[in-house]
Design a protein around this motif. Structure first.
Motif, PDB file in Angstrom:
ATOM      1  N   VAL A 105       0.855  -1.192   0.000  1.00 25.47           N
ATOM      2  CA  VAL A 105       0.000   0.000   0.000  1.00 25.47           C
ATOM      3  C   VAL A 105       0.889   1.238   0.000  1.00 25.47           C
ATOM      4  N   GLY A 106       0.829   1.997  -1.095  1.00 25.57           N
ATOM      5  CA  GLY A 106       1.566   3.254  -1.187  1.00 25.57           C
ATOM      6  C   GLY A 106       0.699   4.403  -0.711  1.00 25.57           C
ATOM      7  N   LEU A 107       1.121   5.061   0.360  1.00 27.20           N
ATOM      8  CA  LEU A 107       0.355   6.143   0.968  1.00 27.20           C
ATOM      9  C   LEU A 107       0.939   7.503   0.575  1.00 27.20           C
ATOM     10  N   GLY A 108       0.077   8.501   0.441  1.00 27.39           N
ATOM     11  CA  GLY A 108       0.567   9.837   0.154  1.00 27.39           C
ATOM     12  C   GLY A 108      -0.124  10.473  -1.031  1.00 27.39           C
ATOM     13  N   ASN A 109       0.360  11.663  -1.352  1.00 29.14           N
ATOM     14  CA  ASN A 109      -0.254  12.495  -2.383  1.00 29.14           C
ATOM     15  C   ASN A 109       0.748  12.700  -3.516  1.00 29.14           C
ATOM     16  N   ARG A 110       0.451  12.138  -4.664  1.00 29.95           N
ATOM     17  CA  ARG A 110       1.368  12.246  -5.802  1.00 29.95           C
ATOM     18  C   ARG A 110       1.574  13.700  -6.219  1.00 29.95           C
ATOM     19  N   ALA A 111       0.613  14.573  -5.946  1.00 39.71           N
ATOM     20  CA  ALA A 111       0.705  15.971  -6.370  1.00 39.71           C
ATOM     21  C   ALA A 111       1.630  16.792  -5.483  1.00 39.71           C
ATOM     22  N   ILE A 112       2.012  16.263  -4.319  1.00 41.39           N
ATOM     23  CA  ILE A 112       2.924  16.958  -3.406  1.00 41.39           C
ATOM     24  C   ILE A 112       4.215  16.157  -3.367  1.00 41.39           C
ATOM     25  N   THR A 113       5.272  16.663  -3.963  1.00 43.48           N
ATOM     26  CA  THR A 113       6.471  15.862  -4.188  1.00 43.48           C
ATOM     27  C   THR A 113       7.025  15.214  -2.926  1.00 43.48           C
ATOM     28  N   PRO A 114       7.179  15.924  -1.795  1.00 44.60           N
ATOM     29  CA  PRO A 114       7.725  15.254  -0.614  1.00 44.60           C
ATOM     30  C   PRO A 114       6.824  14.143  -0.076  1.00 44.60           C
ATOM     31  N   ASP A 115       5.561  14.143  -0.492  1.00 49.35           N
ATOM     32  CA  ASP A 115       4.614  13.137  -0.012  1.00 49.35           C
ATOM     33  C   ASP A 115       4.339  12.069  -1.068  1.00 49.35           C
ATOM     34  N   ALA A 116       5.161  12.026  -2.122  1.00 47.37           N
ATOM     35  CA  ALA A 116       4.871  11.145  -3.255  1.00 47.37           C
ATOM     36  C   ALA A 116       5.620   9.824  -3.208  1.00 47.37           C
ATOM     37  N   ILE A 117       6.373   9.557  -2.142  1.00 55.48           N
ATOM     38  CA  ILE A 117       7.126   8.308  -2.043  1.00 55.48           C
ATOM     39  C   ILE A 117       6.195   7.099  -2.215  1.00 55.48           C
ATOM     40  N   GLY A 118       5.108   7.073  -1.440  1.00 52.23           N
ATOM     41  CA  GLY A 118       4.194   5.932  -1.480  1.00 52.23           C
ATOM     42  C   GLY A 118       3.587   5.682  -2.846  1.00 52.23           C
ATOM     43  N   PRO A 119       2.973   6.711  -3.476  1.00 52.69           N
ATOM     44  CA  PRO A 119       2.382   6.491  -4.795  1.00 52.69           C
ATOM     45  C   PRO A 119       3.393   6.060  -5.858  1.00 52.69           C
ATOM     46  N   LYS A 120       4.632   6.511  -5.745  1.00 56.84           N
ATOM     47  CA  LYS A 120       5.644   6.159  -6.739  1.00 56.84           C
ATOM     48  C   LYS A 120       6.215   4.763  -6.532  1.00 56.84           C
ATOM     49  N   VAL A 121       6.182   4.272  -5.300  1.00 58.06           N
ATOM     50  CA  VAL A 121       6.775   2.962  -5.017  1.00 58.06           C
ATOM     51  C   VAL A 121       6.103   1.862  -5.813  1.00 58.06           C
TER      52      VAL A 121
END
Length: 296
Positions: A105-121
């Motif tokens: 489960v990738g958590l976070g907001n892809r639109a906010i770069t510092p919070d995009a770790i989860g969606p990118k994983v």
């Protein structure tokens, strides 16, 4: 007095030691240091309620990998970093059934770069559930893996935890691996460290927006957490730079978060390291070259 903000158990231990009297002893916590694939590996084990109270984190095992060589792009650093993450995650998964479905489960907001770790994983995670079911003659030896980019409440109208819980009820995984951004107290650890734990995770930690926790209590299965510190709270950073124990009053700046100027490339690099590391832990018969081929 507001406390310095950190999501890293290692830093919580350091803060306790800095604030404690010299004769005080940190009860209910064990710590030790190793190396894996040439990277410093620091483990903090919170053993009981005394440790939970002292560090403000649930009991469990927290492993922090320091990956300075990756940030310097040393030759061979990427495969070593992926193997290090995979090895420590596999150790945390000891006791988890090795053939059941794993849900990433990738958590976070892809639109906010510092919070995009989860969606990118999840872009770098080898998903095999459909292949194991549909082409068993070629993929029957693989562990089934599914991946979910949960999004955020503001975009989906659903808590990440609600979505993960619904998927768990449907798929009945043997374990969940949750990935999210974290906050550090120190600039030197931003995008330089990866924390793994067997305690689950609270989405939004890295951007100060704690939501519904993903853990064994909420999902009903073991939850392994992987996090990367991508931001530092501005007041925490100011206190460290000034050498003060108390957080300075920043007025309107008290809610500011600081992140590296090259955060986009660093998030991309670390998302790939973590995705590969998770895949190596879940598919121990593969190596980095195999993943390069399968994920290309």
């Amino acid at each position: 007095m507001r406390q310095r903000r950190t999501d890293l158990a290692l830093e919580a231990k350091e803060l306790w030691e800095e604030s404690a009297r010299q004769t005080a002893r940190l009860e209910g916590v064990a710590a030790f240091t190793e190396t894996r694939e040439g990277f410093l590996t620091e483990t903090v084990e919170i053993l009981d309620e005394r440790g939970e109270k002292a560090l403000g984190k649930p009991a469990g095992r927290y492993v922090t990998l320091t990956m300075d060589g990756l940030a310097r792009r040393e030759e061979g650093a990427f495969p070593r970093a992926a193997r290090a993450v995979g090895g420590e995650l596999a150790r945390l998964m000891d006791g988890v059934p090795d053939r059941g479905l794993a849900l990433v489960v990738g958590l976070g907001n892809r639109a906010i770069t510092p919070d995009a770790i989860g969606p990118k994983v999840h872009e770098h995670t080898l998903v095999t559930r459909h292949l194991v079911e549909q082409i068993p003659e070629h993929f029957g030896a693989f562990r089934p893996v599914a991946s979910l980019s949960a999004g955020v409440l503001g975009a989906t109208g659903m808590e990440s935890g609600e979505l993960a819980q619904a998927v768990c009820r449907r798929l009945k995984p043997a374990c969940v691996v949750a990935v999210d951004a974290l906050a550090s107290r120190s600039l030197k650890r931003l995008c330089r460290t990866v924390q793994l734990s067997d305690t689950g995770i609270a989405p939004g930690s890295g951007v100060g927006n704690h939501r519904w926790a993903l853990d064994r209590a909420s999902l009903g299965v073991p939850v392994l957490a992987v996090g990367v510190p991508t931001v530092v709270d501005a007041s925490t950073l100011a206190a460290d730079l000034l050498g003060q124990e108390e957080l300075p009053p920043l007025g309107e700046g008290r809610d500011l978060l600081v992140t590296p100027k090259d955060i986009d490339s660093q998030v991309d690099d670390l998302a790939k390291v973590i995705g590969y590391g998770i895949s190596l832990a879940l598919q121990p018969g593969l190596d980095v070259a195999d993943l390069d081929l399968l994920l290309s």
